[in-house]
Design a protein around this motif. Structure first.
Motif, PDB file in Angstrom:
ATOM      1  N   GLY A 139       0.803  -1.213   0.000  1.00 46.07           N
ATOM      2  CA  GLY A 139       0.000   0.000   0.000  1.00 46.07           C
ATOM      3  C   GLY A 139       0.835   1.262   0.000  1.00 46.07           C
ATOM      4  O   GLY A 139       2.042   1.243   0.259  1.00 46.07           O
ATOM      5  N   GLY A 140       0.177   2.375  -0.262  1.00 44.43           N
ATOM      6  CA  GLY A 140       0.846   3.661  -0.389  1.00 44.43           C
ATOM      7  C   GLY A 140       1.368   4.246   0.902  1.00 44.43           C
ATOM      8  O   GLY A 140       2.013   5.299   0.892  1.00 44.43           O
ATOM      9  N   GLU A 141       1.115   3.597   2.034  1.00 46.95           N
ATOM     10  CA  GLU A 141       1.669   4.070   3.307  1.00 46.95           C
ATOM     11  C   GLU A 141       3.166   3.793   3.411  1.00 46.95           C
ATOM     12  O   GLU A 141       3.847   4.319   4.296  1.00 46.95           O
ATOM     13  CB  GLU A 141       0.987   3.370   4.487  1.00 46.95           C
ATOM     14  N   SER A 142       3.669   2.943   2.532  1.00 43.90           N
ATOM     15  CA  SER A 142       5.062   2.514   2.620  1.00 43.90           C
ATOM     16  C   SER A 142       6.033   3.631   2.255  1.00 43.90           C
ATOM     17  O   SER A 142       5.653   4.654   1.686  1.00 43.90           O
ATOM     18  CB  SER A 142       5.290   1.320   1.688  1.00 43.90           C
ATOM     19  N   GLY A 143       7.295   3.424   2.583  1.00 45.75           N
ATOM     20  CA  GLY A 143       8.331   4.353   2.184  1.00 45.75           C
ATOM     21  C   GLY A 143       8.847   4.016   0.799  1.00 45.75           C
ATOM     22  O   GLY A 143       8.646   2.914   0.292  1.00 45.75           O
ATOM     23  N   GLY A 144       9.515   4.966   0.165  1.00 46.56           N
ATOM     24  CA  GLY A 144      10.044   4.731  -1.177  1.00 46.56           C
ATOM     25  C   GLY A 144       8.970   4.893  -2.225  1.00 46.56           C
ATOM     26  O   GLY A 144       8.024   5.667  -2.064  1.00 46.56           O
ATOM     27  N   HIS A 145       9.104   4.165  -3.334  1.00 47.45           N
ATOM     28  CA  HIS A 145       8.138   4.252  -4.423  1.00 47.45           C
ATOM     29  C   HIS A 145       6.783   3.715  -3.957  1.00 47.45           C
ATOM     30  O   HIS A 145       6.695   2.631  -3.376  1.00 47.45           O
ATOM     31  CB  HIS A 145       8.616   3.455  -5.638  1.00 47.45           C
ATOM     32  N   VAL A 146       5.728   4.463  -4.202  1.00 48.28           N
ATOM     33  CA  VAL A 146       4.409   4.101  -3.688  1.00 48.28           C
ATOM     34  C   VAL A 146       3.350   4.142  -4.790  1.00 48.28           C
ATOM     35  O   VAL A 146       3.489   4.836  -5.790  1.00 48.28           O
ATOM     36  CB  VAL A 146       3.969   5.041  -2.547  1.00 48.28           C
ATOM     37  N   GLY A 147       2.278   3.355  -4.558  1.00 49.77           N
ATOM     38  CA  GLY A 147       1.118   3.376  -5.438  1.00 49.77           C
ATOM     39  C   GLY A 147       0.021   4.222  -4.840  1.00 49.77           C
ATOM     40  O   GLY A 147       0.200   4.901  -3.826  1.00 49.77           O
ATOM     41  N   GLY A 170       3.332  -2.108   3.748  1.00 52.55           N
ATOM     42  CA  GLY A 170       2.907  -0.711   3.766  1.00 52.55           C
ATOM     43  C   GLY A 170       2.208  -0.371   5.066  1.00 52.55           C
ATOM     44  O   GLY A 170       1.092  -0.825   5.317  1.00 52.55           O
ATOM     45  N   GLY A 171       2.861   0.383   5.947  1.00 56.79           N
ATOM     46  CA  GLY A 171       2.236   0.784   7.204  1.00 56.79           C
ATOM     47  C   GLY A 171       2.239  -0.287   8.269  1.00 56.79           C
ATOM     48  O   GLY A 171       1.412  -0.256   9.178  1.00 56.79           O
ATOM     49  N   ILE A 172       3.158  -1.240   8.179  1.00 53.44           N
ATOM     50  CA  ILE A 172       3.222  -2.330   9.164  1.00 53.44           C
ATOM     51  C   ILE A 172       4.570  -2.259   9.880  1.00 53.44           C
ATOM     52  O   ILE A 172       5.626  -2.298   9.237  1.00 53.44           O
ATOM     53  CB  ILE A 172       3.061  -3.703   8.483  1.00 53.44           C
ATOM     54  N   ALA A 173       4.536  -2.141  11.209  1.00 52.86           N
ATOM     55  CA  ALA A 173       5.783  -2.044  11.958  1.00 52.86           C
ATOM     56  C   ALA A 173       5.702  -2.666  13.342  1.00 52.86           C
ATOM     57  O   ALA A 173       6.667  -2.647  14.083  1.00 52.86           O
ATOM     58  CB  ALA A 173       6.219  -0.578  12.091  1.00 52.86           C
ATOM     59  N   ASP A 174       4.541  -3.217  13.690  1.00 49.12           N
ATOM     60  CA  ASP A 174       4.414  -3.859  15.002  1.00 49.12           C
ATOM     61  C   ASP A 174       3.382  -4.981  14.928  1.00 49.12           C
ATOM     62  O   ASP A 174       2.840  -5.276  13.858  1.00 49.12           O
ATOM     63  CB  ASP A 174       4.055  -2.839  16.082  1.00 49.12           C
ATOM     64  N   LEU A 226       6.400  13.349 -12.238  1.00 48.58           N
ATOM     65  CA  LEU A 226       7.219  12.540 -13.138  1.00 48.58           C
ATOM     66  C   LEU A 226       6.715  11.102 -13.236  1.00 48.58           C
ATOM     67  O   LEU A 226       7.280  10.286 -13.950  1.00 48.58           O
ATOM     68  CB  LEU A 226       8.672  12.536 -12.669  1.00 48.58           C
ATOM     69  N   GLY A 227       5.640  10.803 -12.508  1.00 47.74           N
ATOM     70  CA  GLY A 227       5.058   9.462 -12.571  1.00 47.74           C
ATOM     71  C   GLY A 227       5.717   8.448 -11.669  1.00 47.74           C
ATOM     72  O   GLY A 227       5.450   7.253 -11.771  1.00 47.74           O
ATOM     73  N   HIS A 228       6.597   8.902 -10.754  1.00 48.87           N
ATOM     74  CA  HIS A 228       7.275   7.982  -9.835  1.00 48.87           C
ATOM     75  C   HIS A 228       7.201   8.535  -8.416  1.00 48.87           C
ATOM     76  O   HIS A 228       8.206   8.982  -7.858  1.00 48.87           O
ATOM     77  CB  HIS A 228       8.742   7.795 -10.250  1.00 48.87           C
ATOM     78  N   PRO A 229       6.009   8.526  -7.820  1.00 51.14           N
ATOM     79  CA  PRO A 229       5.866   9.086  -6.470  1.00 51.14           C
ATOM     80  C   PRO A 229       6.685   8.328  -5.435  1.00 51.14           C
ATOM     81  O   PRO A 229       6.769   7.096  -5.472  1.00 51.14           O
ATOM     82  CB  PRO A 229       4.367   8.971  -6.204  1.00 51.14           C
ATOM     83  N   VAL A 230       7.280   9.079  -4.533  1.00 53.91           N
ATOM     84  CA  VAL A 230       8.154   8.522  -3.499  1.00 53.91           C
ATOM     85  C   VAL A 230       7.779   9.119  -2.148  1.00 53.91           C
ATOM     86  O   VAL A 230       7.605  10.336  -2.028  1.00 53.91           O
ATOM     87  CB  VAL A 230       9.632   8.837  -3.814  1.00 53.91           C
ATOM     88  N   ARG A 231       7.662   8.269  -1.123  1.00 57.15           N
ATOM     89  CA  ARG A 231       7.381   8.756   0.224  1.00 57.15           C
ATOM     90  C   ARG A 231       8.687   8.850   1.010  1.00 57.15           C
ATOM     91  O   ARG A 231       9.474   7.904   1.041  1.00 57.15           O
ATOM     92  CB  ARG A 231       6.398   7.834   0.954  1.00 57.15           C
ATOM     93  N   SER A 232       8.886   9.997   1.649  1.00 57.27           N
ATOM     94  CA  SER A 232      10.093  10.213   2.450  1.00 57.27           C
ATOM     95  C   SER A 232       9.765  11.111   3.635  1.00 57.27           C
ATOM     96  O   SER A 232       8.670  11.671   3.731  1.00 57.27           O
ATOM     97  CB  SER A 232      11.185  10.851   1.594  1.00 57.27           C
ATOM     98  N   LEU A 233      10.725  11.255   4.535  1.00 57.72           N
ATOM     99  CA  LEU A 233      10.561  12.157   5.670  1.00 57.72           C
ATOM    100  C   LEU A 233      10.534  13.606   5.187  1.00 57.72           C
ATOM    101  O   LEU A 233      11.154  13.958   4.182  1.00 57.72           O
ATOM    102  CB  LEU A 233      11.720  11.985   6.654  1.00 57.72           C
ATOM    103  N   GLY A 279       8.256   5.128   5.727  1.00 59.26           N
ATOM    104  CA  GLY A 279       6.819   4.949   5.621  1.00 59.26           C
ATOM    105  C   GLY A 279       6.075   5.756   6.663  1.00 59.26           C
ATOM    106  O   GLY A 279       6.667   6.290   7.607  1.00 59.26           O
ATOM    107  N   GLN A 280       4.767   5.834   6.507  1.00 57.88           N
ATOM    108  CA  GLN A 280       3.943   6.590   7.447  1.00 57.88           C
ATOM    109  C   GLN A 280       3.980   6.024   8.864  1.00 57.88           C
ATOM    110  O   GLN A 280       3.664   6.720   9.816  1.00 57.88           O
ATOM    111  CB  GLN A 280       2.493   6.616   6.951  1.00 57.88           C
TER     112      GLN A 280
END
Length: 314
Positions: A139-147, A170-174, A226-233, A279-280
Motif C-alpha cells: 500500500g501507499g503508506e510505505s516508504g520509497g516508491h508508492v502506489g 505498507g504501514g506495518i511495523a508492530d 514525473l510518474g514515480h511518487p516517493v514517500r520520504s521524511l 513509511g507513514q
C-alpha cells in the motif's frame, strides 16, 4: 507461534519479510533478518550485478537460512542483476517498479521463488498468470516508491483476485499491523521502515535518529509529476523538491535534483541534500534493536491480538 503457508514454501520460521530498501538493505542486514527466522532481502536498487553478487556472498557467509534479492526493474542494471541472481541461485527474488515477465522462466529454471511487489489488482492478476510463487501487496503508506491504494484497501482485493499467497506491506511495523494483515487475508508481512532501526542497519546515525524521533505527520510524497511518487521524511530537501516539482522546473532538471539524494541520506545524513525514505508508520518505531529481536517481537505481539479477535466472534 504464528506460522503460515509462506513459512513452509520458503523454509522460514516466521512470516516476516524485510523490505528491499535501496542503499540500505545489504547482505549484513539481510543475513541478520534471516538468522532471526524471517526472510532477509538484499536490495539491488541501481547497483551493478557484481555489487549484488558480493552482497549475496556476504549474506551467505553469515547465514545458512534462505535469503532474497529485490530487483528494481527500472534500474539500468536490471538485466545483469537478473542474471546474477540466477547464477547464484538465491532462494527468493522480489521485484518492483516494473514487469518481471521476461526474467521469470530463467529464474524459475534456477529454482528461484519469484514474489513480485504489486500495487494494483491488475498487476496481481498478471503476475499470477505468469507463475509467481506469491505476491507482496504494498500500500501507499510505505516508504520509497508508492502506489495509489492504501494497504487496507489493496490487500483484500489482491487476496480476492489471486489464488497465490499474499504478503501485506505498507504501514506495518508492530504486532498490531501484523495481526491486521492476517485479518485482511494475508499470510505474512513485509516491513521496511521498522528495520531502519535495526542494529545491523548501516544507515547514517542522523537517518536513524530521524526515524526514532518521527511523528505521525512526518512523511510526504514527492515525484508524482514525473510518474514515480516517493514517500520520504519531511526535510529541507523534500520540501525544496516539492516546491520545484510544482514550480515549473523542467523534467530533466527535476530528475537531476533527485539524483543521488537517497545515497546522500544513507551515507552522509545530509538533510539539505538527502532524501530520507520512510513509511507513514515511522512514528511507531521507538528504539534501536537487533533485527532478529524485531522479527520475533512483532510476531509475539500479534499472537494475543489474533487470539483475542477470535474470542469476539459469536
Amino acid at each position: 507461534m504464528i506460522k503460515s503457508v509462506i513459512c513452509d514454501i520458503l523454509g522460514i520460521k516466521y512470516p516476516v519479510f524485510q523490505g528491499g530498501m535501496a542503499w540500505i538493505a545489504d547482505g549484513g542486514l539481510a543475513a541478520a533478518v534471516s538468522n532471526g527466522g524471517g526472510l532477509g532481502i538484499i536490495a539491488a536498487g541501481n547497483a551493478p550485478g557484481e555489487y549484488v553478487r558480493e552482497q549475496i556472498k556476504l549474506a551467505r557467509s553469515k547465514t545458512s537460512s534462505p535469503i532474497g534479492v529485490n530487483i528494481m526493474l527500472m534500474s539500468p542494471f536490471a538485466d545483469d542483476v537478473a542474471k546474477v541472481v540466477a547464477e547464484e541461485k538465491v532462494e527468493v527474488v522480489t521485484t518492483g517498479a516494473g514487469n518481471p515477465s521476461k526474467y521469470m522462466n530463467d529464474w524459475k529454471d534456477a529454482g528461484i521463488k519469484v514474489i513480485p511487489v504489486v500495487a494494483s489488482v491488475a498487476m496481481a492478476k498478471l503476475m499470477t498468470r505468469l507463475g509467481a510463487t506469491a505476491l507482496i501487496a504494498e500500500g501507499g503508506e510505505s516508504g520509497g516508491h508508492v502506489g495509489e491504494l492504501t494497504t487496507m484497501v489493496l490487500v483484500p482485493q489482491v487476496c480476492d483476485a489471486t489464488t497465490l499467497p499474499v504478503i501485506a506491506a505498507g504501514g506495518i511495523a508492530d504486532g498490531r499491523g501484523v495481526a491486521a494483515a492476517f485479518m485482511l487475508g494475508a499470510v505474512g508481512v513485509q516491513m521496511g521502515t521498522r528495520f531502519l532501526s535495526a542494529v545491523e542497519c548501516n544507515i547514517h546515525p542522523v537517518y536513524k535518529e530521524k526515524i526514532l524521533k518521527a511523528t505521525d505527520l512526518c512523511t510526504m510524497v514527492t515525484g508524482k509529476r514525473l510518474g514515480h511518487p516517493v514517500r520520504s521524511l519531511r526535510t529541507p530537501f523534500s520540501r525544496e523538491y516539492s516546491k520545484a516539482e510544482y514550480g515549473g522546473m523542467p523534467d530533466d532538471e527535476l530528475e537531476a535534483l533527485a539524483s543521488g539524494a537517497l545515497r546522500i541520506a544513507v551515507q552522509e545524513g545530509d538533510g539539505e541534500k538527502g532524501c530520507f525514505l520512510a513509511g507513514q508508520i515511522a512514528s511507531v518505531v521507538k528504539k534501536e534493536q537487533p533485527a532478529a529481536e524485531i522479527v520475533k517481537e512483532v510476531v509475539e505481539e500479534a499472537e494475543p491480538i489474533l487470539r483475542r479477535a477470535l474470542t469476539w466472534v459469536v
